[in-house]
Design a protein around this motif. Structure first.
Motif, short mmCIF file in Angstrom:
data_model
loop_
_atom_site.label_atom_id
_atom_site.label_comp_id
_atom_site.label_asym_id
_atom_site.label_seq_id
_atom_site.Cartn_x
_atom_site.Cartn_y
_atom_site.Cartn_z
N GLY A 106 0.83 -1.21 0.00
CA GLY A 106 0.00 0.00 0.00
C GLY A 106 0.85 1.25 0.00
N GLY A 107 0.18 2.38 -0.14
CA GLY A 107 0.88 3.65 -0.22
C GLY A 107 0.26 4.69 0.67
N THR A 108 0.41 5.95 0.28
CA THR A 108 -0.06 7.07 1.11
C THR A 108 -1.24 7.79 0.48
OG1 THR A 108 1.56 8.52 0.06
CG2 THR A 108 2.22 7.43 2.10
N GLY A 109 -1.94 7.15 -0.43
CA GLY A 109 -3.07 7.80 -1.08
C GLY A 109 -4.30 7.84 -0.20
N PHE A 110 -5.46 7.97 -0.82
CA PHE A 110 -6.71 8.13 -0.09
C PHE A 110 -7.02 6.93 0.79
CE2 PHE A 110 -7.26 10.38 -4.24
CZ PHE A 110 -7.15 11.66 -3.74
N ASP A 111 -6.63 5.74 0.35
CA ASP A 111 -6.90 4.55 1.15
C ASP A 111 -6.25 4.62 2.52
OD1 ASP A 111 -8.14 3.60 -1.11
OD2 ASP A 111 -6.54 2.20 -1.64
N ALA A 112 -5.12 5.32 2.60
CA ALA A 112 -4.32 5.32 3.81
C ALA A 112 -5.00 6.04 4.97
CB ALA A 112 -2.96 5.96 3.54
#
Length: 300
Positions: A106-112
């Motif tokens: 995962g990353g730091t986008g909206f999901d985070a």
């Protein structure tokens, strides 16, 4: 070495307003696998329609027969291994054993932050991923699992009858760092990369190939450390994030050249995005269809 061609269909359209037809067309064009992103929303699509990955794949399974289906990629950002395993076993059964799980840290986008948490640091994401993948592996292969970890727990979680694919559905692990590559080597049936993100803006195609070659060498080292043949492991390139951008989809010749260079690195599967007008994934649909139907025969 033969090269498979797959596609990513983003879940931005209502099922009965075009999305259903796209998944069916992907099968008709002969793609090996059709993936979708497993996000709650994504970048420039943030303020528009966006649907859930697993329900979309379930619907796609019901209207296709041979096409493999998968995520690129699922992450711990908003998933829990126990509930995810139950949904994957169900999807694998509905599809007749046609599911591949693309999975990453995962990353730091909206999901985070969608669940109200602060974004995790790269180290925190790696820590969670290192626990998430082995636990999910167990949940998909064992009838009953109990586990108490630093981030995830399972109490007599039952997953009978398990996956239709045995011992479980395949994992395609997205990783470039040392810890992620070790997970890919131990648990992955395939490895996924998008290239080196540091080269996306100002790098050259040649630099990108060199960087990916380095990633593959590190994957090989991680495999060798546990006695696995890294050369025999499937390797998947998700396109659209290298310095070439959309150039490989400008013509059949351009794609064959791009794909040939990456096949030489050891890739067994290349994934291209289904064209979306007025987006980062805009492309000529006729060229896209020509690539889908003709490229692999030119790469033999």
């Amino acid at each position: 070495m033969s090269l498979r061609l797959s596609t990513v269909i983003l879940p931005y359209r209502r099922w009965h307003e075009g999305s259903r037809r796209t998944w069916q067309q992907a099968e008709q064009l002969g793609f090996h696998t059709a993936y979708t992103y497993d996000h709650l929303s994504w970048r420039s699509f943030r303020d528009g329609p966006w649907f859930g990955a697993l329900p979309t794949l379930t619907a796609a399974a019901a209207v296709t027969e041979q096409l493999r289906l998968g995520t690129l990629v699922t992450s711990p950002n908003f998933r829990h291994p126990v509930t995810l395993a139950k949904e994957l076993i169900s999807l694998d059964d509905i599809s007749g054993g046609r599911v591949t799980l693309g999975i990453g840290a995962g990353g730091t986008g909206f999901d985070a932050t969608a669940l109200g948490q602060e974004p995790w640091t790269p180290r925190e994401r790696a820590d969670r991923f290192a626990e998430f993948v082995p636990l999910l592996d167990r949940l998909l292969t064992e009838d009953t699992v109990s586990y108490e970890g630093d981030f995830y727990s399972a109490h007599e979680a039952r997953n009978i009858p398990g996956c239709l694919q045995r011992p479980r559905l395949p994992f395609a692990v997205a990783a470039t760092g040392p810890r992620g590559l070790r997970l890919a080597a131990r648990h992955g049936q395939a490895w996924v990369t998008t290239g080196d993100p540091k080269l996306y803006e100002e790098g050259t195609p040649e630099q990108s190939v060199q960087a990916i070659r380095g990633q593959i060498e590190k994957l090989g080292d991680a495999c060798a450390a546990i006695g696995r043949d890294g050369g025999a492991m499937d390797k998947i390139l998700l396109t659209g994030f290298t310095p070439d951008r959309a150039r490989p989809l400008e013509s059949l010749t351009a794609f064959v050249d791009f794909a040939g260079r990456h096949r030489e690195l050891g890739f067994t599967e290349i994934v291209i995005h289904w064209p979306i007008p007025d987006s980062d994934f805009a492309a000529d649909e006729k060229v896209f269809e020509q690539i889908a139907t003709e490229a692999t025969s030119q790469l033999k």
